[in-house]
Design a protein around this motif. Structure first.
Motif, short mmCIF file in Angstrom:
data_model
loop_
_atom_site.label_atom_id
_atom_site.label_comp_id
_atom_site.label_asym_id
_atom_site.label_seq_id
_atom_site.Cartn_x
_atom_site.Cartn_y
_atom_site.Cartn_z
N TRP A 166 -1.89 2.18 -8.79
CA TRP A 166 -1.63 1.59 -7.47
C TRP A 166 -2.83 1.76 -6.55
O TRP A 166 -3.77 2.47 -6.85
CB TRP A 166 -0.37 2.18 -6.86
CG TRP A 166 -0.41 3.66 -6.60
CD1 TRP A 166 -0.17 4.65 -7.51
CD2 TRP A 166 -0.68 4.30 -5.37
NE1 TRP A 166 -0.28 5.87 -6.91
CE2 TRP A 166 -0.59 5.69 -5.59
CE3 TRP A 166 -0.99 3.85 -4.10
CZ2 TRP A 166 -0.81 6.63 -4.59
CZ3 TRP A 166 -1.20 4.78 -3.09
CH2 TRP A 166 -1.11 6.15 -3.33
N ASN A 167 -2.73 1.07 -5.41
CA ASN A 167 -3.78 1.09 -4.39
C ASN A 167 -3.13 0.73 -3.05
O ASN A 167 -2.39 -0.24 -2.96
CB ASN A 167 -4.86 0.06 -4.76
CG ASN A 167 -5.86 -0.18 -3.67
OD1 ASN A 167 -5.54 -0.73 -2.62
ND2 ASN A 167 -7.10 0.19 -3.93
N ASN A 168 -3.43 1.52 -2.03
CA ASN A 168 -2.98 1.20 -0.67
C ASN A 168 -4.15 0.54 0.04
O ASN A 168 -5.12 1.21 0.40
CB ASN A 168 -2.54 2.48 0.06
CG ASN A 168 -2.09 2.21 1.48
OD1 ASN A 168 -2.35 1.16 2.06
ND2 ASN A 168 -1.41 3.18 2.06
N LYS B 204 -4.67 -0.40 2.95
CA LYS B 204 -4.99 0.10 4.30
C LYS B 204 -5.82 1.37 4.24
O LYS B 204 -6.47 1.72 5.23
CB LYS B 204 -3.71 0.34 5.10
CG LYS B 204 -2.97 -0.94 5.43
CD LYS B 204 -1.74 -0.65 6.25
CE LYS B 204 -1.01 -1.96 6.56
NZ LYS B 204 0.21 -1.72 7.34
N HIS C 202 -7.52 2.46 0.96
CA HIS C 202 -8.46 2.49 -0.16
C HIS C 202 -9.25 1.20 -0.27
O HIS C 202 -8.76 0.13 0.07
CB HIS C 202 -7.70 2.70 -1.48
CG HIS C 202 -6.79 3.89 -1.46
ND1 HIS C 202 -5.44 3.79 -1.71
CD2 HIS C 202 -7.02 5.19 -1.20
CE1 HIS C 202 -4.88 4.98 -1.62
NE2 HIS C 202 -5.82 5.86 -1.31
N LYS D 214 -5.25 4.61 -7.79
CA LYS D 214 -4.55 5.88 -7.80
C LYS D 214 -3.50 5.80 -8.91
O LYS D 214 -3.15 4.69 -9.34
CB LYS D 214 -3.86 6.12 -6.45
CG LYS D 214 -4.77 6.02 -5.24
CD LYS D 214 -5.58 7.25 -5.01
CE LYS D 214 -4.68 8.30 -4.41
NZ LYS D 214 -5.31 9.56 -4.14
N LEU E 187 6.55 1.48 -5.03
CA LEU E 187 5.19 0.99 -4.83
C LEU E 187 5.16 -0.53 -4.68
O LEU E 187 4.40 -1.07 -3.88
CB LEU E 187 4.30 1.41 -6.01
CG LEU E 187 4.04 2.91 -6.15
CD1 LEU E 187 3.40 3.21 -7.50
CD2 LEU E 187 3.19 3.42 -5.01
N ARG F 289 5.94 -2.22 -1.25
CA ARG F 289 4.86 -1.99 -0.30
C ARG F 289 3.59 -2.78 -0.67
O ARG F 289 2.60 -2.76 0.05
CB ARG F 289 4.54 -0.50 -0.23
CG ARG F 289 5.65 0.27 0.45
CD ARG F 289 5.64 1.75 0.09
NE ARG F 289 6.71 2.45 0.80
CZ ARG F 289 7.98 2.45 0.44
NH1 ARG F 289 8.36 1.78 -0.63
NH2 ARG F 289 8.88 3.10 1.14
N PHE G 36 1.70 -2.14 -3.26
CA PHE G 36 0.70 -1.20 -3.77
C PHE G 36 0.53 -1.25 -5.28
O PHE G 36 -0.53 -0.94 -5.80
CB PHE G 36 1.04 0.24 -3.39
CG PHE G 36 1.08 0.55 -1.93
CD1 PHE G 36 0.65 -0.36 -0.96
CD2 PHE G 36 1.54 1.77 -1.50
CE1 PHE G 36 0.69 -0.04 0.40
CE2 PHE G 36 1.58 2.11 -0.15
CZ PHE G 36 1.16 1.19 0.80
#
Length: 77
Positions: free
Chosen positions: A29-31, A33, A35, A41, A57, A60, A62
């Motif tokens: 995953w990756n956020n 806002k 990353h 991640k 996830l 959202r 992600f």
């Protein structure tokens, strides 16, 4: 979550709160806002928690991919 510099457990453990089951899935995953777009991640999941963690996830935006732990290769930094 796997930390690159931390010693890794002999048996991967599910990332779900309170779960001590062996992980068989890697949720990548990756956020956006927090990353950069190429940052990834990971959470580990047992069969029981794979769907729940994926949905958490996913709603959202992600979740990038779900891979069997046995087939997963960590990205090189």
């Amino acid at each position: 979550m796997l930390l690159p510099d931390a010693p890794q457990p002999q048996t991967p453990i599910c990332s779900a709160k309170g779960c001590r089951a062996e992980a068989v899935w890697v949720l990548v995953w990756n956020n956006p806002k927090l990353h950069t777009p190429d940052r990834r991640k990971t959470w580990l999941a047992c069969d029981e928690h794979r769907e729940h963690l994926s949905q958490f996830l996913g709603v959202r935006g992600f979740l990038k991919e779900v891979t069997a732990f046995a087939e997963w290769t960590p990205a090189e930094d």
